[in-house]
Design a protein around this motif. Structure first.
Motif, mmCIF file in Angstrom:
data_model
loop_
_atom_site.group_PDB
_atom_site.id
_atom_site.type_symbol
_atom_site.label_atom_id
_atom_site.label_comp_id
_atom_site.label_asym_id
_atom_site.label_seq_id
_atom_site.Cartn_x
_atom_site.Cartn_y
_atom_site.Cartn_z
ATOM 1 N N SER A 1 0.640 -1.523 -0.103
ATOM 2 C CA SER A 1 -0.123 -0.088 -0.341
ATOM 3 C C SER A 1 0.614 1.450 0.471
ATOM 4 O O SER A 1 0.680 2.111 -0.796
ATOM 5 C CB SER A 1 -0.994 -0.298 1.199
ATOM 6 N N THR A 2 2.267 1.192 0.744
ATOM 7 C CA THR A 2 2.871 2.831 0.664
ATOM 8 C C THR A 2 3.155 2.198 -0.579
ATOM 9 O O THR A 2 4.053 3.395 -0.741
ATOM 10 C CB THR A 2 3.981 2.705 2.409
ATOM 11 N N ALA A 3 4.016 1.545 -1.578
ATOM 12 C CA ALA A 3 4.404 1.101 -2.145
ATOM 13 C C ALA A 3 3.820 1.413 -3.641
ATOM 14 O O ALA A 3 4.453 1.967 -4.606
ATOM 15 C CB ALA A 3 5.822 0.259 -2.573
ATOM 16 N N TYR A 4 2.515 1.818 -3.426
ATOM 17 C CA TYR A 4 1.317 1.490 -4.196
ATOM 18 C C TYR A 4 1.808 2.739 -5.511
ATOM 19 O O TYR A 4 1.930 3.059 -6.525
ATOM 20 C CB TYR A 4 -0.449 1.953 -4.208
ATOM 21 N N LYS B 1 10.490 -3.674 -8.925
ATOM 22 C CA LYS B 1 11.187 -4.843 -8.512
ATOM 23 C C LYS B 1 11.328 -5.066 -7.016
ATOM 24 O O LYS B 1 10.614 -6.577 -7.015
ATOM 25 C CB LYS B 1 13.174 -4.681 -9.052
ATOM 26 N N HIS B 2 10.682 -4.570 -6.066
ATOM 27 C CA HIS B 2 10.624 -5.025 -4.555
ATOM 28 C C HIS B 2 9.243 -5.298 -4.016
ATOM 29 O O HIS B 2 9.542 -6.306 -3.461
ATOM 30 C CB HIS B 2 10.843 -3.908 -4.490
ATOM 31 N N PHE B 3 8.646 -4.481 -4.283
ATOM 32 C CA PHE B 3 7.050 -4.485 -4.656
ATOM 33 C C PHE B 3 5.378 -5.381 -5.130
ATOM 34 O O PHE B 3 4.799 -5.479 -4.499
ATOM 35 C CB PHE B 3 6.792 -3.340 -3.302
ATOM 36 N N SER B 4 6.124 -5.257 -6.209
ATOM 37 C CA SER B 4 4.988 -5.640 -7.643
ATOM 38 C C SER B 4 4.418 -6.943 -6.821
ATOM 39 O O SER B 4 3.018 -7.290 -7.718
ATOM 40 C CB SER B 4 5.262 -4.520 -9.146
ATOM 41 N N VAL C 1 -4.547 -4.079 -0.616
ATOM 42 C CA VAL C 1 -4.348 -4.607 -1.731
ATOM 43 C C VAL C 1 -5.306 -3.490 -3.312
ATOM 44 O O VAL C 1 -4.891 -2.506 -3.905
ATOM 45 C CB VAL C 1 -3.978 -6.119 -2.574
ATOM 46 N N PHE C 2 -6.856 -3.940 -3.007
ATOM 47 C CA PHE C 2 -7.656 -3.523 -3.937
ATOM 48 C C PHE C 2 -8.503 -2.718 -2.335
ATOM 49 O O PHE C 2 -10.169 -3.428 -2.290
ATOM 50 C CB PHE C 2 -8.989 -4.543 -4.843
ATOM 51 N N PRO C 3 -8.149 -1.645 -2.000
ATOM 52 C CA PRO C 3 -9.439 -0.718 -0.692
ATOM 53 C C PRO C 3 -10.047 -0.726 -1.486
ATOM 54 O O PRO C 3 -9.928 0.607 -2.724
ATOM 55 C CB PRO C 3 -8.074 -0.008 -0.055
ATOM 56 N N LEU C 4 -11.105 -0.284 -0.431
ATOM 57 C CA LEU C 4 -11.827 0.723 -1.328
ATOM 58 C C LEU C 4 -11.718 2.229 -1.015
ATOM 59 O O LEU C 4 -11.625 2.587 -0.022
ATOM 60 C CB LEU C 4 -13.590 0.605 -0.691
ATOM 61 N N PRO C 5 -12.423 3.378 -2.057
ATOM 62 C CA PRO C 5 -11.968 4.638 -2.058
ATOM 63 C C PRO C 5 -12.498 5.432 -0.830
ATOM 64 O O PRO C 5 -13.107 4.491 0.165
ATOM 65 C CB PRO C 5 -12.659 5.313 -2.908
ATOM 66 N N SER C 6 -11.832 5.745 0.311
ATOM 67 C CA SER C 6 -11.828 6.387 2.150
ATOM 68 C C SER C 6 -12.504 7.130 1.704
ATOM 69 O O SER C 6 -12.994 8.401 0.653
ATOM 70 C CB SER C 6 -10.467 6.722 2.656
#
Length: 1241
Positions: A420-423, A435-438, A466-471
């Motif tokens: 989530s932080t890397a997206y 490379k590191h997170f996908s 991964v697939f959160p609803l919009p906050s």
């Protein structure tokens, strides 16, 4: 105090003040005025130029008790200043006795303690002057020479630390620090109370002035305080480590170590002798002491100054690291919990920390493993990117399959948070982030498809990170909810771009798109409304039973079914209409993203307010029941992505929606109609046509009837793109003028079919496959012409191998490389099959179907050709026999066809043992949905048990997964019919198996089939029934011949012995079965007389060698369940090349093959990625127990004799009995040859 030399050449200056300040009748104002004048003059005198003899009068008067104890604050303030000046001027010698000096200093600090306030306070300047004098002149050090100086020093330190808390000027803090430092430097022995006072300040808020003052003092006097500080901690530990009241004493030790940590942050130089002491604590036997020391040192090494600490005390660092192997799990846990700071601050020791964490991921204690995983969830993006290796993150992912739930949850949460932080960086195509997170979502999705327990945790992480609803911020009003639908959809597509096929399949299953409507969740809501909180007007028992059934079905998918069931019942009993309305909105497929977010948030908020205990259950319920990954708001963005970027994953999603939930397209018909007009973009046209076809079939009101659009559709029907033509045909069928349009299409195709180019021929055949099923009247107008061409010009034409082809032994071809001629032949088989299905309810059904069934059976019997000596291309034969087998499966859905196919059931069943891996796997994947929906007769449930000898683990694992989850989710009665009663059919099938013989080695192979069945189905509850069925097999005869009867009796004896051995090994009670069982009359016949029955029962049909082997096996047998199979099959390893099964096919090949599969049954399944786990389908299916349960169709025994020529005819169609054994030997040689060839290459 350092002496100051007086200048001997200058004339001393005398004090001019000569008034009396002590005497009776002296008014306060007058005294104050005199003291003020005296102070002014004394302050101006220079220490080196003053005549101290002139000070003797005032010196004496100032220490008079009338001055020191005066009631007026001003008098005492000026007197204190004057005394300070006297001490300054007399320095280095004090003109007072020890008693007087004690009184003076007590007077000083009493004035400061009570009078020094803010700058606006009375006499602030005088107090400031006093403090400055004590600081600069250092006259305060005289205290150290006084009797009982310790008591006075204690008071001074307490007063000053109390004084500094008044938020005074920074300069005053400096004066106080100077005074305290001077006292510590000059004292002979530092009082313990003074040290305690100093140490106490470090336990306060580090923003407090007293804390800052303590830091200044300690840093300035570190050399002198080191020894005292070390002794201080030693005294605490010694005093409290051996006392009986352990908890309270350890609390004191814990406080002392907290103080050490504070000192490490602000005054590390004080700990020169303390750190080695902590090192020794790491070695003591007392667990609590090791625990406290490990935690303290861990936090100290983890802070910003940890690198310096490590350099100064490397041995302490090494000893601390050794606590990773401490026998106490609590100590190892404390070591791990400090690792976050180590990763952030000890960059030079990254490898050491990585190795520590990797080792502790395998710690025997679940809390330690969970703590390791949790550490990574606390890291920021930059730290995780630069200082945590990808291998380490993948090791964390491996813990997502841990046997303990707490570890799984922490591991998956860590991965989810990091992704989530890397997206945002992944979205920006940052190569390092990719490379590191996908890969993280792919791993989580694989885990979600593994076990029931792991799936629960994985689903939560996927939903949250991964697939959160919009906050939506809590401050926004209900009318101002705003969400970015495009960004939400693009996140899904971006993430899918880094998924493999299994990951994509998992996303599709989690999306909730697939599944019957109404879903179990919608049925639950309906049942809640009908239940009405228990106040039911009519059919009370039926309503309650429906509610109980659906709750039981849903709760089985939860980690704690009992808790879930209780919560779902509580929700129903609460009977809150507002919650029902919100839930209905969430479940509605027409709810857009904005409405879903708003309704979900309110629903969960209200549930929490009404009953917080059920919030967890209802959160999972809501997550699984709603379209939160893709819904109708996604459609415009998905269509645009196909149009503008040719997105493969957008097309996959739209295809999946078209197949399983076309209702999502209702608000977007106009957009889809525009899409099919873009003829330059065939992929967009295909997606649009499939969507329109699906929505037209699902809702007649939405069918396409616009003349201009239908003209375009007709062009597509007659075009050369097979998939577009197929969907266009479906649109024609759904239109109002379908009779004329379909007839026109059939007429046109009938005219052009014989002269069509290969691609056009494929497209025309695809259209005919649709029209034969959906518009039979139109098709029958030209059926003679069409069927004649399809059979004689397509299906019956030989297909010899290409002489120029390099790999002549290959028996499979990639989907993209399938030749148009082969595609046309496969589609021609579908035309035949669909024509039969279209006539299934007519009187001519068998007349139409008989030649088709014969043709399909012939293809299976001859390995994909129409004769045993045909020399067709192996790649063509594998596709043809696969399509023939799949067609027979679909035809078996119709009872009258199933009866006709039953004579060839064994040949059809052993398709699952085809030499070609792709044929076996495709056949299974087409079989499972039909079995899950209970569309096939119960005997088809035997087929998964024939995979026991499959050389590829994934084939067998699919079978295990289906049987396990299907049998677990079935009601008891249905399980008996579908999986237990068929045991005698399994024995019959094995008796007819082409590999069967009564040789000992062969019977050992046959025993594996039975063991596999028992592993998955047998239990203490049904073992008596299974044993009863095995015995009953010796009380009947085979319906075909005496030879097969003897085979059956041998299998009966083998099954009985295996069941007895299993019951003994598991301590199951093997009692007589009390019920009556009807044996299947389609395969078994009654014995002609009692004498024959007695003779059969007394005869032993198993060889002696086999009987001895069974006896020996029963002695050493240990319990072995299907769980072992699961553990082996779910290993996360790279798949090896696919090997051949052991069954022989004429003109077959034993070469290995592993290629992408081509969906050979497109008319029912549009290249849909298959599920990795049948359990997912079980979860989405409407619970069958809500309706009446399907009967197996067992019939009573009949003794009608069959004609001998019929038996002979049946026998002639069976494959060679020794074929499988020969094929196994051939496979072994070929595999070795292949391996040798690969090594040479």
């Amino acid at each position: 105090m350092v002496a100051q030399t007086r200048a001997g050449n200058s004339a001393p200056k005398r004090l001019a003040f000569n008034e009396k300040i002590v005497g009776k009748g002296l008014a306060t104002d007058a005294l104050l005025k005199k003291l003020k004048a005296l102070h002014t003059e004394l302050a101006e005198l220079d220490q080196e130029l003053v005549d101290v003899n002139s000070l003797s009068s005032v010196r004496t008067q100032l220490v008079n008790t009338s001055i020191l104890l005066h009631k007026d604050r001003g008098v005492k303030a000026y007197a204190a200043c004057c005394l300070a000046d006297i001490l300054r001027l007399y320095a280095p010698d004090a003109p007072y006795t020890h008693t007087e000096l004690r009184d003076i200093f007590q007077f000083f600090f009493r004035q400061l303690a009570t009078g020094l306030r803010g700058a606006e306070a009375s006499y602030y300047n005088e107090y400031f002057h006093l403090l400055e004098s004590l600081s600069t002149v250092k006259s305060v050090v005289l205290v150290c020479d006084l009797p009982h100086a310790e008591e006075l020093m204690v008071d001074i330190f307490r007063d000053f630390f109390g004084l500094v808390r008044r938020d005074l000027a920074k300069k005053i803090e400096i004066f106080i620090a100077d005074i305290l430092v001077a006292l510590i430097d000059e004292c002979q022995a530092l009082p313990s109370e003074v040290l305690e006072t100093i140490m106490a300040q470090f336990m306060a808020n580090d923003a407090q002035p007293a804390y800052r003052l303590a830091v200044q003092v300690c840093n300035a006097t570190a050399d002198k305080l080191q020894r005292h500080v070390c002794q201080y901690f030693t005294d605490i530990i010694v005093a409290h480590s051996h006392d009986s009241d352990a908890e309270s004493n350890f609390e004191e030790i814990r406080k002392a170590h907290e103080l050490v940590k504070q000192l490490s942050r602000s005054c590390p130089s004080l700990l020169h002798s303390v750190i080695p002491q902590l090192e020794e604590e790491l070695r003591v036997e007392e667990v609590q002491v090791r625990l406290i020391a490990t935690q303290a040192l861990g936090e100290m090494f983890s802070e910003k100054g940890g690198a310096d600490l490590l350099k100064k005390y490397p041995t302490t660092w090494n000893v601390w690291l050794m606590r990773k192997n401490d026998k106490a799990a609590a100590v190892r846990l404390k070591l791990v919990e400090s690792a976050k700071g180590l990763l952030v601050n000890l960059h030079d020791h990254r490898e050491t920390v990585d190795e520590l964490m990797r080792l502790k991921l395998l710690d025997p204690d679940e809390k330690v493993r969970a703590a390791v995983c949790k550490v990574y969830s606390q890291l920021d993006y930059e730290t995780a990117l630069h200082y945590v290796s990808e291998d380490q993150l993948r090791s964390i992912a491996g813990r997502g399959m841990d046997k303990k739930n707490s570890v799984r949850v922490e591991a998956l949460n860590s991965l989810g948070k990091l992704y989530s932080t890397a997206y945002p960086e992944i979205e920006n195509n940052d190569p390092a982030a990719i490379k590191h997170f996908s890969w993280i979502p792919n791993e989580i999705l694989h885990i979600s498809n593994s076990t029931q327990e792991a799936r629960l945790a994985a689903e939560q992480v996927i939903a949250d990170f991964v697939f959160p609803l919009p906050s939506v911020s809590s401050a926004s009003s209900s009318k101002s909810v705003d969400v970015d639908e495009v960004a939400w959809t693009d996140r899904l597509l971006n993430t899918m771009g880094y998924l493999d096929d299994r990951g994509v399949n998992a996303v599709l299953l989690l999306s909730g798109i697939k599944g019957s409507r109404p879903s179990p969740y919608e049925l639950y809501l309906q049942s809640c409304i009908q239940h009405n909180g228990g106040i039911i007007d009519e059919d009370e028992n039926a309503v309650k039973q429906r509610l109980n059934n659906v709750i039981r079905h849903i709760s089985r998918q939860f980690g704690d079914p009992q808790k879930a069931g209780e919560d779902l019942h509580a929700f129903a009993n609460a009977n809150e209409n507002r919650l029902y309305k919100l839930l209905k909105t969430c479940l509605d497929t027409q709810t857009d993203l904005k409405g879903l977010v708003k309704a979900s948030n309110e629903f969960l908020r209200r549930v929490e307010q009404s009953s917080e205990s059920m919030l967890g259950t209802m959160t999972v319920f809501l997550r699984r029941s709603t379209l939160r990954i893709v819904n109708q708001s996604s459609i415009p963005t998905l269509v645009k992505r196909v149009q503008k970027t040719d997105s493969k994953h957008a097309q996959t999603l739209l295809t999946y929606i078209s197949k399983h939930c076309p209702a999502l397209y209702k608000p977007h018909i106009s957009e889809l109609t525009k899409a099919i007009a873009d003829e330059k973009n065939p992929r967009l046209v295909e997606v649009g046509m499939q969507a329109l076809a699906a929505v037209s079939r699902s809702d007649e009101a939405l069918a396409i009837n616009d003349k201009r659009t239908l003209e375009r559709v007709m062009r597509y029907v007659l075009g050369s793109n097979a998939r577009i033509a197929k969907f266009a045909a479906r649109i024609l069928v759904a239109s109002k003028e379908h009779d004329d349009l379909c007839a026109e299409a059939v007429e046109s195709i009938a005219r052009k079919l014989s002269t069509a180019e290969p691609d056009l021929l494929v497209a025309h055949t695809a259209v005919l496959a649709q029209l034969a099923r959906l518009a039979p009247d139109a098709f029958e107008r030209k059926s003679d012409v069409l069927m004649t061409f399809l059979v004689k010009k397509l299906l019956m034409v030989p297909s010899p191998p290409d002489p120029d082809e390099m790999d002549s032994d290959a028996d499979w071809v990639d989907d993209d490389d399938v030749a148009p001629s082969l595609r046309a032949r496969i589609l021609a088989l579908k035309v035949c099959r669909n024509r039969c299905l279209a006539h299934a309810s007519t009187d001519t059904a068998l007349e139409v179907a008989t030649p088709v069934l014969k043709m399909l059976s012939t293809l299976i019997d001859h390995g994909g050709s129409y004769s045993a000596d045909a020399t067709d291309d192996p790649k063509v034969k594998s596709r043809m026999r696969l399509q023939a087998a799949i067609s027979l499966l679909h035809l078996s859905v119709v009872d009258k066809f199933a009866t006709a196919i039953n004579t060839n059931f064994i040949s059809l069943a052993i398709t699952v043992q085809d030499p070609c891996y792709n044929v076996r796997m495709e056949f299974l994947m087409k079989l499972f949905p039909l079995l899950t929906a209970r569309k096939l007769p119960s005997r088809y449930n035997l087929i998964p048990f024939l995979t026991v000898h499959d050389p590829e683990a994934d084939v067998k694992s699919r079978a295990v997964s289906y049987v396990t989850h299907a049998s677990r989710n079935l009601p008891a009665a249905a399980k008996v019919d579908l999986f237990e009663i068929i045991f005698i059919r399994l024995l019959h099938l094995l008796a007819h198996h082409p590999d069967f013989s009564t040789a000992h080695e062969n019977l050992q192979e046959m025993a594996k089939y039975i063991e596999f069945y028992l592993d998955l189905i047998a239990s203490s509850d049904n073992v008596s029934l299974l044993y009863h069925l095995a015995m009953k097999a010796k009380t009947v005869r085979d319906g075909q011949s005496h030879t097969y009867s003897e085979n059956l009796y041998a299998m009966s004896e083998l099954a009985q012995e295996l069941i007895k051995a299993r019951a003994q090994a598991r301590s199951w009670s093997l009692q007589s079965y009390p019920g009556k069982v009807k044996l299947p009359s389609d395969i078994l016949r009654a014995l002609p007389n009692p004498e024959a029955a007695t003779k059969i029962l007394k005869t032993v049909y198993l060889p002696e060698e086999t009987s001895a082997w069974l006896l020996e096996s029963s002695k050493s047998q240990k319990p072995a369940g299907a769980s072992k199979e699961k553990r082996r099959e779910h290993k996360d390893s790279k798949s090896p090349p696919k090997r051949k099964a052991s069954r022989h096919r004429a003109n077959g090949t034993t070469k290995r093959a592993k290629t992408a599969r081509w969906n050979s049954d497109q008319s029912e399944s549009e290249e849909e990625p298959s599920s990795d786990d049948s359990e997912q389908d079980d979860r989405e299916e409407t619970p069958a127990e809500l309706s009446s349960e399907r009967e197996d169709g067992l019939s009573g025994q009949e003794s009608n004799e069959e004609e001998a020529d019929e038996k002979k005819g049946e026998r002639s169609r069976k494959p060679s009995r020794k074929a499988g054994t020969r094929a196994k030997r051939k496979i072994t040689r070929q595999v070795k040859k292949k391996g040798s060839h690969a090594r040479k290459s």
